[in-house]
Design a protein around this motif. Sequence first.
Motif, PDB file in Angstrom:
ATOM      1  N   LYS A   1     105.668  98.431  29.424  1.00  0.00           N
ATOM      2  CA  LYS A   1     104.403  97.699  29.309  1.00  0.00           C
ATOM      3  C   LYS A   1     104.248  97.164  27.886  1.00  0.00           C
ATOM      4  O   LYS A   1     104.824  97.701  26.939  1.00  0.00           O
ATOM      5  N   ILE A   2     103.429  96.140  27.782  1.00  0.00           N
ATOM      6  CA  ILE A   2     103.037  95.613  26.478  1.00  0.00           C
ATOM      7  C   ILE A   2     101.557  95.912  26.309  1.00  0.00           C
ATOM      8  O   ILE A   2     100.742  95.625  27.194  1.00  0.00           O
TER       9      ILE A   2
ATOM     10  N   THR B   1     100.468  84.271  29.189  1.00  0.00           N
ATOM     11  CA  THR B   1     101.916  84.235  28.978  1.00  0.00           C
ATOM     12  C   THR B   1     102.590  85.451  29.608  1.00  0.00           C
ATOM     13  O   THR B   1     103.611  85.324  30.302  1.00  0.00           O
ATOM     14  N   LEU B   2     102.032  86.626  29.409  1.00  0.00           N
ATOM     15  CA  LEU B   2     102.616  87.833  30.000  1.00  0.00           C
ATOM     16  C   LEU B   2     102.551  87.778  31.523  1.00  0.00           C
ATOM     17  O   LEU B   2     103.508  88.189  32.205  1.00  0.00           O
ATOM     18  N   GLU B   3     101.455  87.275  32.066  1.00  0.00           N
ATOM     19  CA  GLU B   3     101.343  87.127  33.516  1.00  0.00           C
ATOM     20  C   GLU B   3     102.400  86.150  34.046  1.00  0.00           C
ATOM     21  O   GLU B   3     103.014  86.394  35.092  1.00  0.00           O
TER      22      GLU B   3
ATOM     23  N   ALA C   1     105.178  90.352  33.300  1.00  0.00           N
ATOM     24  CA  ALA C   1     105.292  91.548  32.457  1.00  0.00           C
ATOM     25  C   ALA C   1     104.060  92.433  32.622  1.00  0.00           C
ATOM     26  O   ALA C   1     102.934  91.946  32.591  1.00  0.00           O
TER      27      ALA C   1
ATOM     28  N   PHE D   1     101.153  94.866  31.452  1.00  0.00           N
ATOM     29  CA  PHE D   1     100.435  95.008  30.182  1.00  0.00           C
ATOM     30  C   PHE D   1      99.100  95.692  30.413  1.00  0.00           C
ATOM     31  O   PHE D   1      98.609  95.777  31.538  1.00  0.00           O
TER      32      PHE D   1
ATOM     33  N   ALA E   1     102.958  87.155  22.404  1.00  0.00           N
ATOM     34  CA  ALA E   1     103.412  87.590  23.725  1.00  0.00           C
ATOM     35  C   ALA E   1     104.894  87.274  23.910  1.00  0.00           C
ATOM     36  O   ALA E   1     105.658  88.113  24.404  1.00  0.00           O
TER      37      ALA E   1
ATOM     38  N   LEU F   1     107.939  89.894  24.516  1.00  0.00           N
ATOM     39  CA  LEU F   1     108.860  89.750  25.645  1.00  0.00           C
ATOM     40  C   LEU F   1     110.306  89.697  25.167  1.00  0.00           C
ATOM     41  O   LEU F   1     111.197  90.305  25.776  1.00  0.00           O
TER      42      LEU F   1
END
Length: 164
Positions: free
Chosen positions: A3-4, A23-25, A29, A31, A122, A126
């Motif tokens: 996780k971030i 961006t993570l979505e 990823a 988070f 982000a 990644l």
Amino acid sequence: MKKIGIVMGSDSDLPVLEKAIVTLEKFGAPFEVHVYSAHRTPVEAKDFAQNARANGFGAIIAAAGKAAHLAGAIAANTTLPVIGVPVKSSTLDGLDALLSTVQMPGGIPVATVAIDGAENAALLALQMLAVADADLAKKLDDARAEAAAKVLEKNKAVEEKYNK
């Protein structure tokens, strides 16, 4: 995939961090998002940082404005990579936050992106995780190729219009 963590000093920082969340979505990823202040909730911020590795995190994005000590406070309590996002304020246009975030003492590193640079934070998180995740590395490579193709498409249109 690890996780971030996304930690902000105040919920007023959320509009800046939404670019990191999007961006993570986009990359699928995992988070978590939290509000912890280096000054107003130091015990909770320390607890989050000290337990982050055990709780499945691989990197932490920490955003704050003005004195911007959050990224440093998080980094002081974990050996996970910490990426600081200085948040622009009305006082000094974010320069105070930038300097507070980037000027860490030796031994306690914080990677620092541009003022309000949550999207790059982000992407950097990644990339750090992609060192050990080939699928994520491919997604990042594909995104870079897509961005390059868009630029080359725009270049072609400009060249056709002006280079006669």
